[in-house]
Structure formats: structure tokens, C-alpha cells
Design a protein around this motif. Structure first.
Motif, short mmCIF file in Angstrom:
data_model
loop_
_atom_site.label_atom_id
_atom_site.label_comp_id
_atom_site.label_asym_id
_atom_site.label_seq_id
_atom_site.Cartn_x
_atom_site.Cartn_y
_atom_site.Cartn_z
N GLU A 16 -3.49 -13.54 4.97
CA GLU A 16 -4.03 -12.72 6.06
C GLU A 16 -5.42 -13.22 6.41
O GLU A 16 -6.21 -13.56 5.53
CB GLU A 16 -4.19 -11.25 5.66
CG GLU A 16 -2.92 -10.47 5.56
CD GLU A 16 -3.17 -9.00 5.17
OE1 GLU A 16 -4.24 -8.45 5.53
OE2 GLU A 16 -2.29 -8.43 4.51
N PHE A 39 0.77 -1.25 0.00
CA PHE A 39 0.00 0.00 0.00
C PHE A 39 0.80 1.31 0.00
O PHE A 39 0.24 2.35 -0.29
CB PHE A 39 -0.98 0.07 1.18
CG PHE A 39 -2.04 -0.99 1.21
CD1 PHE A 39 -2.47 -1.62 0.05
CD2 PHE A 39 -2.64 -1.37 2.41
CE1 PHE A 39 -3.46 -2.60 0.08
CE2 PHE A 39 -3.64 -2.34 2.45
CZ PHE A 39 -4.04 -2.96 1.28
N GLU A 62 -2.66 -7.03 -1.99
CA GLU A 62 -4.01 -6.58 -2.32
C GLU A 62 -4.06 -5.45 -3.34
O GLU A 62 -4.54 -4.35 -3.04
CB GLU A 62 -4.72 -6.12 -1.04
CG GLU A 62 -4.82 -7.19 0.01
CD GLU A 62 -5.68 -6.79 1.20
OE1 GLU A 62 -6.13 -5.63 1.26
OE2 GLU A 62 -5.91 -7.64 2.06
N ASN A 73 -6.15 -13.12 1.26
CA ASN A 73 -6.41 -12.36 2.49
C ASN A 73 -7.92 -12.34 2.65
O ASN A 73 -8.63 -11.82 1.79
CB ASN A 73 -5.93 -10.90 2.36
CG ASN A 73 -4.42 -10.79 2.27
OD1 ASN A 73 -3.70 -11.77 2.35
ND2 ASN A 73 -3.94 -9.56 2.14
C1 BGC Z 1 -4.50 -5.27 4.69
C2 BGC Z 1 -3.83 -4.90 6.00
C3 BGC Z 1 -4.87 -4.38 6.96
C4 BGC Z 1 -5.90 -5.46 7.19
C5 BGC Z 1 -6.97 -5.11 8.19
C6 BGC Z 1 -5.79 -6.01 4.85
O1 BGC Z 1 -6.66 -5.72 3.83
O2 BGC Z 1 -3.60 -5.96 3.88
O3 BGC Z 1 -2.83 -3.97 5.75
O4 BGC Z 1 -4.32 -3.95 8.16
O5 BGC Z 1 -6.54 -5.71 5.97
O6 BGC Z 1 -7.75 -4.05 7.75
#
Ligand code: BGC
Length: 420
Positions: free
Chosen positions: A329, A116, A160, A278
Motif C-alpha cells: 500500500e 482489520f 497491518e 504499507n
Molecule cells: C490501511 C487501509 C487504509 C489506509 C489509509 C492503511 O493503513 O491498511 O485500510 O484505508 O491505510 O488510511
């Protein structure tokens, strides 16, 4: 009803990112953005975060104490390339030291190259809107892999890209705060190019130099379930689904689809060694309402807790891509730590019963960190962080996670102690 299950064969760890943890000012788009009034929910700044840039040794000890088997960490491009084309050996060596230390602690490291944030010089010159952004990005990737490719075999090229484009170029919520569909498409196309080129380059460098270990390259895709409340909501739900997580198909196969284009700039092929997902929640589409399903269980950020979505999405990707799955994630913002334990249980259970080749699961995140526009307000961590004193406090969910790793799954005694 909670029941024990096994997670044999799944490596468990945590995921973090550079800008969200490091603190210690550097010239990147988020440091600049947070400094502008009215951007942040709580006026915090990534200049603070977890001060991990200084405290990484202490944090590595915590990682070892939790018994994490895998750890996903980000590199901060603006530290490594502070001015265009000039790299900072000192910063790179500092990352190298951190990685070697993790490896000494038996932790397998997965490195994210972009999460990001952009160096200010890149952002101010147009960032990923620039036609030559893939070449610029590739120059950085090449430097990194030539510097640490001997000790790191696993990479996430981009975190992402779909979220980044949506929030930064379509919804204008993140820097550079554009609200322009045509620009969003151009940026997405350039990000696809960045991934495809990086995928090839990372493999080539590691191969040519004879670096050991199987090279594993992919990207981390934010996936959501888009559920239509009624049959008449289906067209919108499908369109959103396609735009958010259909265009990313090009990053796997090399071939663009409309509205990105039709070409395959690097040829048709396979540009992934794992499927990186994620997963957090689903979106409920009902007329003009797009948000969490009303009356559902929700997190502190109002996101629906929907564990079944994880299996749905894993299955969907696996059917087409047929590769090992890494949940890069998955996590919850929750001050109520018991809710976090339940969240982890439910999502890991989906993995256990899926019958899919899930190799890794990275909980988001190790400790409460700088949660983008939410600043220091969202408690995603297994470990709490007092952002003033920087004191880390281990939550029960961290003990729970530690025991899951130790036991290769969930036992009845853990259910009794953590979930009831
Ligand atoms: C992102 C993280 C973020 C997490 C929680 C993900 O989409 O990669 O950077 O902290 O979501 O919002």
C-alpha cells in the motif's frame, strides 16, 4: 524538478480491502461499530461503501481499463464463516468467480485474509485476545486456501497487525476500543502466532495438493519513519519505532522479542516470501508533540508527504530480510488530484532510484472507499465514487497511472501533462 525514469521490472496495481469496498451488510465488527452513534466522522457505514459486492463486474472492467497488472483484494471473513466453524460455500464461490474474472483480464491477484475487521461472533467472544484465536483463525485460513489455493498463489495473512493493535487496543479509536498496554501485547502475540501458523499452513496446503505457481506468503506491515526533532527526542522516537515496527520482527523470523516474549513457537525460521510494506507518512517527535512535521506538505488528512521515507524503510527491511519487496500500500487522501499525481511520481521515483529489488507496487486505492473512522470523507482513489449514486468517475491520476503502466515508467510528455 521532474525527470523521466523507468520502472521496468516493477508490477503496478492497486490495493483494496473487503470491508472498505463491499457494502452489503454482514455481521462484522465494523458494521456493528459504525452503527453506534458518535463513532464515525460522517455517520457513514461500511454497509454502503462502494457496493462492490454487487458491482464487482463493473469494477473489474475499470481495473482492466486502467491496465493494472496486480491487484490486492481482501476477503471478508464474516461472509465466509458467518457462524463459528460453518462456512458459506456460496460466498467463497462468489470470491472465486471474482478472482477468475480478474485473471481473465490479465490481472494477478494477491489475497488478504484479514484486514482489520472480524466476524461479530469472533469479536464478541474476545477476538484475538482469546488464547485459541490462532486456531480459530487457522480454521478459516485453511478453508480459504483449500477453496481457492488452486487459483491463488499469493497471500497477505494479516494487514497491518501493528496498526490494528495500536488503534483497537491501545488508542481505543477502533473496535473494540480498548486502551490497555497489557492487552495490546497479548493481542499482538496472538497475531504473530496467527501469521506464523498461517504461513506454514498455506505453504503446506498448496504443496500437498500440487497447486501450481510459486507460493508467496507474507503480511502487510504499516511502516512509518519516526523522526526526532532534537537529540533529546531520540529516546522517545526510538521507543515508538520499536514498539510499532520492531515487535513485528517476530512475524518474519518466528522469534518473539520483549515485551512479547522470548520464545520461537514454530521454531526459528523464515516466515515470509516477500517484504510487504504499507507506507504513507512519517511522524515527527518533538517533546510532547507527536504528529506531522510542522510546515511540511500534507495530505487532506494532515499526513506529511515524505517520499524519502519509503526508501529509508525499504532499505532497512531489506538489509535484514533480503527478500523481494512488495509495496502492498502507498497512497494519498487528496481532493486535489494533481497532488495525487505528484505523490505517485515522488514515491515511484524513490523505488526507481533505490536499487532495491522492488517487484510490486500497489497504489492505495482504486476508488474512494470507506476509510474506517473517517467514513466516506477521504479521497484516496484513482477513481472517485459518489457514495449516493455509486457513480464512479475516473480522475486524471488514474490516466496518469495507466500511462505509467503502459510506458513502464515516466516520460517527459507525462511530466508535462500531469505534473506541471
Ligand atoms: C490501511 C487501509 C487504509 C489506509 C489509509 C492503511 O493503513 O491498511 O485500510 O484505508 O491505510 O488510511
Amino acid at each position: 524538478m521532474y525527470t523521466p525514469f523507468s520502472l521496468k521490472g516493477v508490477l503496478l496495481g492497486c490495493s483494496t480491502s473487503a470491508t472498505q469496498t463491499e457494502g452489503s451488510p454482514t455481521r462484522n465488527s465494523w458494521y456493528d461499530w459504525a452503527a453506534k452513534p458518535g463513532r464515525m466522522k460522517d455517520r457513514s457505514s461500511p454497509c454502503n461503501a462502494n457496493q462492490h459486492w454487487q458491482r464487482w463486474r463493473e469494477d473489474n472492467v475499470l481495473i482492466q481499463q486502467l491496465g493494472l497488472q496486480v491487484y490486492r483484494m481482501g476477503l471478508e471473513w464474516s461472509r465466509i464463516e458467518p457462524t463459528p466453524g460453518r462456512f458459506c460455500r456460496k460466498a467463497m464461490n462468489r470470491y472465486r468467480e471474482e478472482i477468475l474474472d480478474l485473471q481473465k483480464r490479465n490481472v494477478k491477484v494477491l489475497v488478504t485474509l484479514h484486514h482489520f475487521s472480524n466476524p461479530t461472533w469472533f469479536e464478541s467472544q474476545g477476538g484475538f485476545l482469546r488464547k485459541d484465536s490462532p486456531q480459530i483463525f487457522l480454521r478459516y485460513v485453511t478453508y480459504v486456501v483449500e477453496s481457492i489455493g488452486d487459483i491463488v498463489s499469493d497471500y497477505v495473512t494479516l494487514n497491518e497487525p501493528n496498526t490494528y493493535v495500536t488503534l483497537s487496543y491501545f488508542l481505543a479509536q477502533w473496535p473494540p476500543a480498548k486502551h490497555n498496554p497489557a492487552i495490546s501485547i497479548r493481542v499482538m502475540r496472538n497475531l504473530v502466532y496467527c501469521h506464523l501458523a498461517s504461513y506454514r499452513r498455506i505453504h503446506r496446503i498448496r504443496e500437498e495438493r500440487g497447486f501450481s505457481g510459486r507460493t508467496m506468503v507474507g503480511f502487510a506491515e504499516h511502516m512509518r519513519v519516526f523522526s526526532a526533532a532534537r537529540p533529546k527526542d531520540r529516546p522517545l522516537a526510538s521507543a515508538m519505532d520499536y514498539l510499532f515496527q520492531g515487535l513485528t520482527n517476530a512475524m518474519y523470523t518466528g522469534r518473539l522479542t520483549a515485551p512479547l516474549g522470548v520464545e520461537a513457537p514454530f521454531g526459528d525460521g523464515r516466515f515470509y516470501d516477500y517484504i510487504g510494506i504499507n507506507y504513507y507518512t512519517r511522524l515527527w517527535v518533538s517533546g510532547k508533540y507527536i504528529g506531522s512535521k510542522p510546515d511540511s506538505e500534507q495530505t487532506d488528512l494532515g499526513w506529511e508527504v515524505y517520499p524519502e521515507g519509503l526508501s529509508l524503510l525499504m532499505r532497512r527491511r531489506y538489509r535484514h530480510l533480503c527478500a523481494p519487496i512488495w509495496i502492498t500500500e502507498n497512497g494519498i487522501a487528496a481532493r486535489n488530484d494533481k497532488q495525487r499525481c505528484r505523490f505517485i511520481y515522488e514515491h515511484l521515483r524513490q523505488i526507481a532510484i533505490s536499487g532495491l529489488p522492488v517487484e510490486r507496487y500497489y497504489y492505495w486505492t482504486l476508488m474512494d472507499n470507506f476509510e474506517w473512522a473517517e467514513g466516506e470523507t477521504a479521497a484516496f482513489g484513482l477513481i472517485g465514487c459518489d457514495f449516493k449514486t455509486q457513480k464512479r468517475s475516473i480522475r486524471p491520476s488514474a490516466h496518469f497511472y495507466h500511462e505509467i503502466i503502459q510506458n513502464d515508467g515516466i516520460t517527459q510528455s507525462m511530466i508535462d501533462r500531469y505534473l506541471k
